[in-house]
Write an enzyme that holds these catalytic residues in place. Structure first.
Site, PDB file in Angstrom:
ATOM      1  N   ILE A  48     -68.134  59.999   3.310  1.00 44.57           N
ATOM      2  CA  ILE A  48     -67.253  60.149   2.152  1.00 44.57           C
ATOM      3  C   ILE A  48     -67.959  61.065   1.153  1.00 44.57           C
ATOM      4  O   ILE A  48     -68.982  60.685   0.583  1.00 44.57           O
ATOM      5  CB  ILE A  48     -66.943  58.797   1.480  1.00 44.57           C
ATOM      6  CG1 ILE A  48     -66.418  57.778   2.502  1.00 44.57           C
ATOM      7  CG2 ILE A  48     -65.960  58.990   0.333  1.00 44.57           C
ATOM      8  CD1 ILE A  48     -65.044  58.083   3.037  1.00 44.57           C
ATOM      9  N   TYR A  49     -67.433  62.260   0.963  1.00 48.28           N
ATOM     10  CA  TYR A  49     -68.011  63.218   0.026  1.00 48.28           C
ATOM     11  C   TYR A  49     -66.903  63.760  -0.874  1.00 48.28           C
ATOM     12  O   TYR A  49     -65.854  64.169  -0.376  1.00 48.28           O
ATOM     13  CB  TYR A  49     -68.676  64.394   0.762  1.00 48.28           C
ATOM     14  CG  TYR A  49     -69.534  63.985   1.928  1.00 48.28           C
ATOM     15  CD1 TYR A  49     -70.650  63.165   1.752  1.00 48.28           C
ATOM     16  CD2 TYR A  49     -69.235  64.408   3.223  1.00 48.28           C
ATOM     17  CE1 TYR A  49     -71.433  62.782   2.828  1.00 48.28           C
ATOM     18  CE2 TYR A  49     -70.013  64.039   4.300  1.00 48.28           C
ATOM     19  CZ  TYR A  49     -71.110  63.222   4.109  1.00 48.28           C
ATOM     20  OH  TYR A  49     -71.882  62.844   5.177  1.00 48.28           O
TER      21      TYR A  49
ATOM     22  N   ARG B 297     -69.359  68.422  -1.656  1.00 47.17           N
ATOM     23  CA  ARG B 297     -70.570  67.914  -2.306  1.00 47.17           C
ATOM     24  C   ARG B 297     -71.225  66.842  -1.436  1.00 47.17           C
ATOM     25  O   ARG B 297     -70.984  65.655  -1.569  1.00 47.17           O
ATOM     26  CB  ARG B 297     -70.237  67.334  -3.685  1.00 47.17           C
ATOM     27  CG  ARG B 297     -71.476  66.925  -4.467  1.00 47.17           C
ATOM     28  CD  ARG B 297     -71.096  66.065  -5.646  1.00 47.17           C
ATOM     29  NE  ARG B 297     -72.225  65.311  -6.115  1.00 47.17           N
ATOM     30  CZ  ARG B 297     -72.663  64.175  -5.574  1.00 47.17           C
ATOM     31  NH1 ARG B 297     -72.062  63.669  -4.515  1.00 47.17           N
ATOM     32  NH2 ARG B 297     -73.708  63.551  -6.074  1.00 47.17           N
ATOM     33  N   TRP B 298     -72.044  67.330  -0.505  1.00 41.35           N
ATOM     34  CA  TRP B 298     -72.825  66.380   0.290  1.00 41.35           C
ATOM     35  C   TRP B 298     -74.307  66.617   0.007  1.00 41.35           C
ATOM     36  O   TRP B 298     -74.781  67.734  -0.062  1.00 41.35           O
ATOM     37  CB  TRP B 298     -72.499  66.477   1.774  1.00 41.35           C
ATOM     38  CG  TRP B 298     -72.583  67.830   2.415  1.00 41.35           C
ATOM     39  CD1 TRP B 298     -73.398  68.884   2.095  1.00 41.35           C
ATOM     40  CD2 TRP B 298     -71.805  68.270   3.535  1.00 41.35           C
ATOM     41  NE1 TRP B 298     -73.196  69.933   2.934  1.00 41.35           N
ATOM     42  CE2 TRP B 298     -72.223  69.590   3.831  1.00 41.35           C
ATOM     43  CE3 TRP B 298     -70.817  67.676   4.325  1.00 41.35           C
ATOM     44  CZ2 TRP B 298     -71.669  70.334   4.883  1.00 41.35           C
ATOM     45  CZ3 TRP B 298     -70.273  68.419   5.363  1.00 41.35           C
ATOM     46  CH2 TRP B 298     -70.690  69.726   5.631  1.00 41.35           C
TER      47      TRP B 298
ATOM     48  N   ASP C  40     -69.024  60.358 -13.047  1.00 44.12           N
ATOM     49  CA  ASP C  40     -69.427  59.715 -11.802  1.00 44.12           C
ATOM     50  C   ASP C  40     -69.622  58.219 -11.987  1.00 44.12           C
ATOM     51  O   ASP C  40     -69.428  57.679 -13.069  1.00 44.12           O
ATOM     52  CB  ASP C  40     -70.709  60.369 -11.272  1.00 44.12           C
ATOM     53  CG  ASP C  40     -70.741  60.420  -9.760  1.00 44.12           C
ATOM     54  OD1 ASP C  40     -70.735  59.339  -9.134  1.00 44.12           O
ATOM     55  OD2 ASP C  40     -70.758  61.528  -9.191  1.00 44.12           O
TER      56      ASP C  40
ATOM     57  N   GLU D  60     -68.818  55.035  14.258  1.00 46.58           N
ATOM     58  CA  GLU D  60     -68.009  54.417  13.200  1.00 46.58           C
ATOM     59  C   GLU D  60     -66.614  54.092  13.708  1.00 46.58           C
ATOM     60  O   GLU D  60     -66.021  53.086  13.318  1.00 46.58           O
ATOM     61  CB  GLU D  60     -67.924  55.337  11.984  1.00 46.58           C
ATOM     62  CG  GLU D  60     -69.202  55.437  11.169  1.00 46.58           C
ATOM     63  CD  GLU D  60     -70.062  56.629  11.559  1.00 46.58           C
ATOM     64  OE1 GLU D  60     -69.879  57.148  12.689  1.00 46.58           O
ATOM     65  OE2 GLU D  60     -70.909  57.048  10.749  1.00 46.58           O
TER      66      GLU D  60
ATOM     67  N   ARG E  23     -77.533  63.464   3.791  1.00 44.27           N
ATOM     68  CA  ARG E  23     -76.323  62.852   4.343  1.00 44.27           C
ATOM     69  C   ARG E  23     -75.995  63.445   5.709  1.00 44.27           C
ATOM     70  O   ARG E  23     -76.355  64.573   6.028  1.00 44.27           O
ATOM     71  CB  ARG E  23     -75.144  63.046   3.393  1.00 44.27           C
ATOM     72  CG  ARG E  23     -75.310  62.414   2.023  1.00 44.27           C
ATOM     73  CD  ARG E  23     -75.388  60.905   2.110  1.00 44.27           C
ATOM     74  NE  ARG E  23     -75.350  60.278   0.797  1.00 44.27           N
ATOM     75  CZ  ARG E  23     -75.545  58.994   0.580  1.00 44.27           C
ATOM     76  NH1 ARG E  23     -75.810  58.184   1.586  1.00 44.27           N
ATOM     77  NH2 ARG E  23     -75.494  58.494  -0.647  1.00 44.27           N
TER      78      ARG E  23
END
Length: 496
Positions: free
Chosen positions: A184-185, A198-199, A296, A247, A203
């Site tokens: 999840i980014y 945005r990773w 954030d 996953e 990650r």
């Protein structure tokens, strides 16, 4: 609670009174955040905004918010049933399953092996199933039709630089790897077909991209972003799933049914067939842009930094898609509720590695993971320090935990009054403080002197043993049990 996909989950939530439809027009620009935030802070239901607008312009698809706004809904999303509202016990059971799969104990004999066989059989039977056609590809936008303005993407906070995709499940695969990575980014919208991915460097998606650049210099890197996925798959992406388990496979275990996947139209990446919306495209090496600022989960706006740009070639979706969104801000927010729920999953994992751990707590006020309190059955001098370093290094999720407080098992760690009592009576500031410098720190932690690198602190608030102190240690005051029972018996007569 078993369900087939996100839509089935929504129906069942509504039947339980856990989802509210909002028929009035609500603007994706700030209004939606304010409403969702008020409802979450009140412990309210998930929200389905049926008439979203963006600065007065009506949007064609509804917006789902606060899906994981309570730990109870997280447990339901993991396929668990809740007895009398108890969400902690079912999540501990999920953690026990993960602990077993992560480090299965050798069978003690034939009977033990036979009893464990169904678990392994169930895991093997939950391998994802690939299908040729899927609901997520009923409608296809390509070329000039690709326009992110046609999606009801939230603009969450007044200081945010642009609309932000928040619940995008990013699918990548590194060179030579069979297993796909799910992460999840968040993604800042730049234009109709470009977003910033945005990773952070450690990650899974960023590591896949780095490996791709090293193996195929100059070639574009395929990426898929799933918007609106079944809860089990989303939760699988944020849960410490063993490396031997995908996953998608874990999501099937939670849901009780295989995850159906379909191949993307423009790459070999596989996405959930039941997804609402899928963004397909590539990241070109060297194509970066300044991301932020954005509000954030810390409760602050983050600093601006460079991240890769994801160029969208195609958008596929259901005929009547639902856009899944969230906001992040000062706790409590949805990530804080997720952290509160996943806390219970972490406990059995930690106890498998460190049996002396009695309980483990990540207070939501600590931005989900930045502060941890752990109680132990202390067995020797220095034991608390061993536990601190063990937690910091055990799971990737704890890499960014800045503060760890260790107490004895006589302290209820989820009661701050008890924790503060232990800190103020059992800690010497010099002897019992552990400081570790130059360690990985959350990129969003502006308190660290250097981005992504900072220090950690451990506090040993346990009773001290010989070798740790030369003084006679205090004994806690406890009333005699016989006296307590006698007072219990006379209590009603006292009229108090």
């Amino acid at each position: 609670m078993k369900y087939q996909d996100l839509r089935d989950f929504i129906v069942q939530l509504e039947e339980r009174g856990e989802l509210k439809r909002i028929s009035a027009p609500v603007d994706t620009h700030l209004e939606m955040t304010e409403i969702a935030d008020r409802v979450l802070r009140a412990g309210g239901p998930a929200l389905l905004f049926e008439q979203p607008v963006t600065r007065g312009v009506a949007q064609a698809m509804p917006v789902l918010a606060n899906l994981f706004g309570t730990p109870q809904r997280v447990a339901l999303g993991m396929g668990e049933e809740l007895a009398d509202g108890d969400w902690q016990t079912p999540l501990r059971e999920v953690g026990s399953l993960l602990a077993f799969l992560k480090e299965p104990e050798p069978p003690k004999g034939f009977r033990d092996a036979w009893e464990k066989l169904p678990v392994f059989r169930q895991v093997l039977n939950m391998a994802p199933k690939e299908v040729r056609s899927a609901p997520c590809q009923e409608v296809v936008w390509e070329g000039a039709d690709v326009d992110l303005a046609r999606l009801p993407i939230q603009h969450c906070w007044p200081g945010d630089v642009a609309p932000l995709i928040t619940w995008g499940l990013v699918v990548t695969r590194g060179p030579g790897k069979k297993r796909q990575n799910l992460g999840i980014y968040r993604q800042q919208v730049l234009s109709r077909d470009r977003v910033i991915m945005r990773w952070l460097a450690h990650r899974g998606g960023a590591l896949d991209f780095r490996d791709h650049q090293q193996a195929s210099s100059g070639e574009a890197f395929p990426v898929a972003v799933v918007l609106g996925c079944d809860p089990a798959t989303i939760l699988g992406a944020v849960t410490p799933v063993p490396d031997s388990l995908s996953e998608y496979q874990f999501a099937g275990l939670l849901r009780g049914a295989k995850t159906e996947l379909v191949k993307c139209m423009g790459s070999d990446l596989q996405v959930p067939a039941s997804a609402e919306i899928v963004l397909e495209g590539v990241i070109h090496p060297g194509d970066t842009a300044a991301e932020g600022p954005y509000g954030d989960h810390t409760g602050y706006y983050n600093e601006v930094s460079e991240f890769p740009v994801f160029t969208i070639d195609r958008i596929t979706m259901r005929r009547d898609p639902i856009y899944h969104s969230t906001y992040t801000g000062k706790p409590p927010d949805e990530p804080a509720m997720l952290g509160l729920a996943l806390n219970e999953v972490f406990v059995p994992l930690l106890q498998r590695q460190y049996p002396e751990i009695v309980d483990f707590y990540l207070p939501p006020e600590g931005c989900s993971y930045r502060l941890a309190v752990v109680s132990i059955r202390k067995q020797y001098p220095g034991h608390a320090k061993r536990v601190m370093f063990g937690i910091w290094s055990f799971l990737r999720q704890f890499m960014y935990t800045k503060f760890i407080i260790v107490v004895d098992d006589d302290v209820a760690i989820r009661d701050w009054k008890e924790v503060i009592w232990a800190l103020t009576t059992r800690v010497d500031a010099t002897r019992d403080t552990v400081l570790v410098d130059n360690t990985p720190i959350d990129y969003l932690d502006f308190a660290s002197p250097v981005a992504s690198l900072g220090s950690k602190m451990g506090l040993d608030a346990t009773n001290k043993w010989p070798g740790e102190t030369t003084r006679e240690w205090g004994r806690p005051i406890v009333m005699d049990d016989v006296v307590k029972a006698r007072v219990d018996a006379m209590w009603d007569e006292l009229g108090l």
